[in-house]
Motif scaffolding. Structure first.
Motif, PDB file in Angstrom:
ATOM      1  N   PRO A  29       0.822  -1.199   0.000  1.00  0.00           N
ATOM      2  CA  PRO A  29       0.000   0.000   0.000  1.00  0.00           C
ATOM      3  C   PRO A  29       0.867   1.263   0.000  1.00  0.00           C
ATOM      4  O   PRO A  29       2.037   1.220   0.336  1.00  0.00           O
ATOM      5  N   HIS A  30       0.249   2.342  -0.349  1.00  0.00           N
ATOM      6  CA  HIS A  30       0.914   3.642  -0.390  1.00  0.00           C
ATOM      7  C   HIS A  30       1.438   3.985   1.005  1.00  0.00           C
ATOM      8  O   HIS A  30       0.813   3.648   2.016  1.00  0.00           O
ATOM      9  N   SER A  31       2.571   4.639   1.077  1.00  0.00           N
ATOM     10  CA  SER A  31       3.175   4.979   2.372  1.00  0.00           C
ATOM     11  C   SER A  31       2.240   5.840   3.227  1.00  0.00           C
ATOM     12  O   SER A  31       2.254   5.744   4.459  1.00  0.00           O
ATOM     13  N   ASN A  32       1.409   6.676   2.611  1.00  0.00           N
ATOM     14  CA  ASN A  32       0.432   7.465   3.391  1.00  0.00           C
ATOM     15  C   ASN A  32      -0.568   6.549   4.090  1.00  0.00           C
ATOM     16  O   ASN A  32      -0.944   6.785   5.237  1.00  0.00           O
ATOM     17  N   LEU A  33      -0.978   5.492   3.397  1.00  0.00           N
ATOM     18  CA  LEU A  33      -1.922   4.544   3.995  1.00  0.00           C
ATOM     19  C   LEU A  33      -1.270   3.792   5.153  1.00  0.00           C
ATOM     20  O   LEU A  33      -1.890   3.579   6.198  1.00  0.00           O
ATOM     21  N   ILE A  34      -0.015   3.430   4.984  1.00  0.00           N
ATOM     22  CA  ILE A  34       0.711   2.752   6.062  1.00  0.00           C
ATOM     23  C   ILE A  34       0.750   3.630   7.309  1.00  0.00           C
ATOM     24  O   ILE A  34       0.576   3.143   8.430  1.00  0.00           O
ATOM     25  N   GLU A  35       0.942   4.936   7.123  1.00  0.00           N
ATOM     26  CA  GLU A  35       0.950   5.864   8.264  1.00  0.00           C
ATOM     27  C   GLU A  35      -0.399   5.867   8.987  1.00  0.00           C
ATOM     28  O   GLU A  35      -0.452   5.936  10.211  1.00  0.00           O
ATOM     29  N   TYR A  36      -1.486   5.787   8.227  1.00  0.00           N
ATOM     30  CA  TYR A  36      -2.807   5.717   8.867  1.00  0.00           C
ATOM     31  C   TYR A  36      -2.973   4.427   9.659  1.00  0.00           C
ATOM     32  O   TYR A  36      -3.514   4.432  10.759  1.00  0.00           O
ATOM     33  N   TYR A  37      -2.506   3.324   9.107  1.00  0.00           N
ATOM     34  CA  TYR A  37      -2.569   2.060   9.847  1.00  0.00           C
ATOM     35  C   TYR A  37      -1.788   2.163  11.150  1.00  0.00           C
ATOM     36  O   TYR A  37      -2.257   1.715  12.198  1.00  0.00           O
ATOM     37  N   LYS A  38      -0.601   2.741  11.099  1.00  0.00           N
ATOM     38  CA  LYS A  38       0.263   2.825  12.272  1.00  0.00           C
ATOM     39  C   LYS A  38      -0.369   3.623  13.408  1.00  0.00           C
ATOM     40  O   LYS A  38      -0.145   3.327  14.580  1.00  0.00           O
ATOM     41  N   LYS A  39      -1.139   4.649  13.076  1.00  0.00           N
ATOM     42  CA  LYS A  39      -1.716   5.470  14.149  1.00  0.00           C
ATOM     43  C   LYS A  39      -3.146   5.062  14.499  1.00  0.00           C
ATOM     44  O   LYS A  39      -3.780   5.707  15.326  1.00  0.00           O
ATOM     45  N   SER A  40      -3.607   3.974  13.932  1.00  0.00           N
ATOM     46  CA  SER A  40      -4.968   3.507  14.193  1.00  0.00           C
ATOM     47  C   SER A  40      -5.011   2.483  15.319  1.00  0.00           C
ATOM     48  O   SER A  40      -4.006   1.867  15.653  1.00  0.00           O
ATOM     49  N   HIS A  41      -6.195   2.301  15.877  1.00  0.00           N
ATOM     50  CA  HIS A  41      -6.407   1.334  16.947  1.00  0.00           C
ATOM     51  C   HIS A  41      -7.219   0.137  16.478  1.00  0.00           C
ATOM     52  O   HIS A  41      -7.217  -0.902  17.138  1.00  0.00           O
ATOM     53  N   VAL A  42      -7.919   0.301  15.363  1.00  0.00           N
ATOM     54  CA  VAL A  42      -8.794  -0.759  14.859  1.00  0.00           C
ATOM     55  C   VAL A  42      -9.025  -0.527  13.369  1.00  0.00           C
ATOM     56  O   VAL A  42      -8.956   0.613  12.894  1.00  0.00           O
ATOM     57  N   TYR A  43      -9.270  -1.612  12.652  1.00  0.00           N
ATOM     58  CA  TYR A  43      -9.710  -1.484  11.260  1.00  0.00           C
ATOM     59  C   TYR A  43     -11.148  -1.976  11.207  1.00  0.00           C
ATOM     60  O   TYR A  43     -11.444  -3.107  11.579  1.00  0.00           O
TER      61      TYR A  43
END
Length: 138
Positions: A29-43
């Motif tokens: 995935p795009h590096s911006n999306l990876i950043e969102y995953y990293k700061k998230s608590h749940v998908y």
């Protein structure tokens, strides 16, 4: 979505993200999306039809607990009670209850079931299996 009063009152707790295109990077995935995953608590996967849910696999790779409806794809990737929760019958009240339950939920990354499951979707390992299979045929 912003018409919902709860979201309006608690807007500081939400971040609404439009689709993240991958037009300028080679890999997904795009590096911006990876950043969102990293700061998230749940998908939270609200899809009702899903074939091969790559975003859910991305979430697993990020060690995020996942809540999904019981759909094809989601039911194969989410191990109910181990790396998230599966909700039957598109029951939104049950979905909300599962989100609330996440306060006391953690993924045990050392559990063999989780380790094996993550490896099942590992691109490097799967590519190696395919290459080895081709080599054995030649």
């Amino acid at each position: 979505m912003l018409q919902n009063q709860f979201i309006k009152k608690n807007l500081s707790n939400f971040e609404i993200v439009n689709q993240i295109e991958n037009n300028d990077e080679t890999y997904f995935p795009h590096s911006n999306l990876i950043e969102y995953y990293k700061k998230s608590h749940v998908y939270v996967n609200l899809s009702r039809v899903e074939g091969s849910p790559l975003v859910v696999i991305d979430a697993i790779s990020s060690n995020l607990p996942i809540i999904t409806f019981n759909t094809r794809g989601g039911d194969e990737i989410v191990l109910d009670g181990h790396n998230g929760f599966i909700v039957d019958n598109f029951d939104f009240k049950q979905f909300a209850n599962k989100i609330f339950k996440l306060k006391e939920f953690t993924i045990n990354k050392e559990e063999e079931l989780i380790k094996n499951h993550i490896n099942k979707f590992d691109l490097f390992l799967n590519t190696k299996k395919i290459v080895d299979l081709y080599k054995s045929i030649i």
